[in-house]
Design an enzyme around this catalytic site. Sequence first.
Site, mmCIF file in Angstrom:
data_model
loop_
_atom_site.group_PDB
_atom_site.id
_atom_site.type_symbol
_atom_site.label_atom_id
_atom_site.label_comp_id
_atom_site.label_asym_id
_atom_site.label_seq_id
_atom_site.Cartn_x
_atom_site.Cartn_y
_atom_site.Cartn_z
ATOM 1 C CB SER A 217 2.323 -5.741 -6.225
ATOM 2 O OG SER A 217 2.158 -4.959 -5.071
ATOM 3 N N GLY A 219 -0.090 -3.399 -9.703
ATOM 4 C CA GLY A 219 -1.494 -3.465 -10.107
ATOM 5 C C GLY A 219 -1.650 -4.263 -11.382
ATOM 6 N N GLY A 222 1.240 -6.052 -13.278
ATOM 7 C CA GLY A 222 1.938 -7.230 -12.774
ATOM 8 C C GLY A 222 3.021 -6.891 -11.778
ATOM 9 N N GLY A 248 -2.614 -8.371 -3.405
ATOM 10 C CA GLY A 248 -1.246 -8.301 -2.879
ATOM 11 C C GLY A 248 -0.941 -9.479 -1.958
ATOM 12 C CG ASP A 249 -3.076 -9.901 1.595
ATOM 13 O OD1 ASP A 249 -2.077 -9.199 1.831
ATOM 14 O OD2 ASP A 249 -4.218 -9.632 2.020
#
Lengths: 309, 309
Positions: A217, A219, A222, A248-249
Amino acid sequence: MILTVTLNTALDITYRVGSLRPHASHRVSEVTERPGGKGVNVARVLAALGHEVTVTGFTGGATGRVVQEKLAEVPRVADALVPVSGATRRTIAVVDERTGDTTQLNEPGPVITPAEWSAFQEAYADLLHGVLAVALCGSLPPGVPVGAYAGLVRTARAAGVPVLLDTSGEPLRRGVAARPDIIKPNADELAELTGSYEPLRATQDARRRGAGAVVASLGPEGLLAATREGRWRATPPAPVRGNPTGAGDSAVAGLLSGLADHLPWPDRLTRATALATATVSAPTAGEFDRGLYEELLEKVAVTAEVTAA
Amino acid sequence: MILTVTLNTALDITYRVGSLRPHASHRVSEVTERPGGKGVNVARVLAALGHEVTVTGFTGGATGRVVQEKLAEVPRVADALVPVSGATRRTIAVVDERTGDTTQLNEPGPVITPAEWSAFQEAYADLLHGVLAVALCGSLPPGVPVGAYAGLVRTARAAGVPVLLDTSGEPLRRGVAARPDIIKPNADELAELTGSYEPLRATQDARRRGAGAVVASLGPEGLLAATREGRWRATPPAPVRGNPTGAGDSAVAGLLSGLADHLPWPDRLTRATALATATVSAPTAGEFDRGLYEELLEKVAVTAEVTAA
């Protein structure tokens, strides 16, 4: 059913104060509480997408009881937390109403005894029966061995259950060596694992270390995925403003949701990117904006990476 | 038996962090919890002195359960808290290990409904039977009328129970008019009540407003008392370094303890001054140093004030 594991569950408390000043006394104007820890957050997003989810990990003390009471109110989430003698930790986010800044205070969590860790491993092995996928999320509480995730990855693989690992540092390094199906590091976690801040090189390196697929990931840029089937970049149509907490989750939830629905990789990445972006732009940290999510499902660009690793 | 009333009970939580920086994320290295609110603190000191004490006020939610579990562990303290639907507030003291400074975050407390307030008043009237003295301590939670203490003072007087009031602002102003036996304002509270920062004048004025005796706590200078029997100044032998948190509550405990033991005023003031001073010098906020307390009982100077008011 999808299983999420949160060994360091938390009661996430948010305080609003006029202006946070060290050494002063503050009247908190608003208090909100919700169950937390990365796997719990993943479960909440999966449930909102319509999946049946079971959460496991540890619960203890008065804070653990509150976590369980609040989990019981979430549709489609089943509580399979394992009781321990210590108290579930609190995290406190102090939001400064003047600046909008958040100051975070995180309790360390209860010390897990060897007997409690054994009890968890047994409960986990039982829970894997008939599960579509399992996600292992977040940091380890004191007392849990640093190789904990490696063991849990092996148990899942032995049970034939696809396993996603989302952690950092040494637990990630050891976990990767046990060959999880997917890992989802951010740029820093990936660099710590591989020594490289060059995402294409680092994702390939992480695969060589044992991860079946690596979804980094990045930020606002993408996701970058390196998988057995190919490599892709998934990019939101435009940057969004907001709070990245929980993005992120939400990406993990999107990957698991797509896996459970047997989607091909590009569609899983679209779902994960749309959810993460809709989480950043939601007014409440960790929630996602459903309207924006559905809109983004049509707008996220997924392109195959053809550069040689 | 002595009764203490804490309408805004709390779970007092202390966090130690390396250095508190706004907008940063902090790992809390140590978490301690104890029941709090001024009347609960007074009860703890009274019990440590050997008195039987009953605490009342409100309790609710998971934090209220923790407060009650921890109160049950304190010898000589009986729990007569009245259940409410809202949750007992938390207060969080964040101690910066680098500077020693404390940053305080106080939740507002549960909103008390009219039915809960009525239930409390009935329980309070019942608890007054056979009590040696009652202390009404601290702020009012949302929903409790500003004249609450005035009513509780009248009920105690009607029952023939000596009543000490330790609060501030409008609840103090209205409470004083109901003629409590003792009030224990600090210099700021006394000035807010009377308009005067000249302690001798202000204590006399507060008596004229209705207080039977006024014991002003003047920080390191000790106590100044204006009573029906005379006026005295009680002074510790030397200033002590430390944390003044809880010193006022210890002074209240000293006054009540002396009252319950039928001591004359100068001896009550000695006890209160020794306890307050031994609280400032104790390493844990709100605890008192018993050795120093016993030593100070011989060393506090009490002198009659002969200046005309």
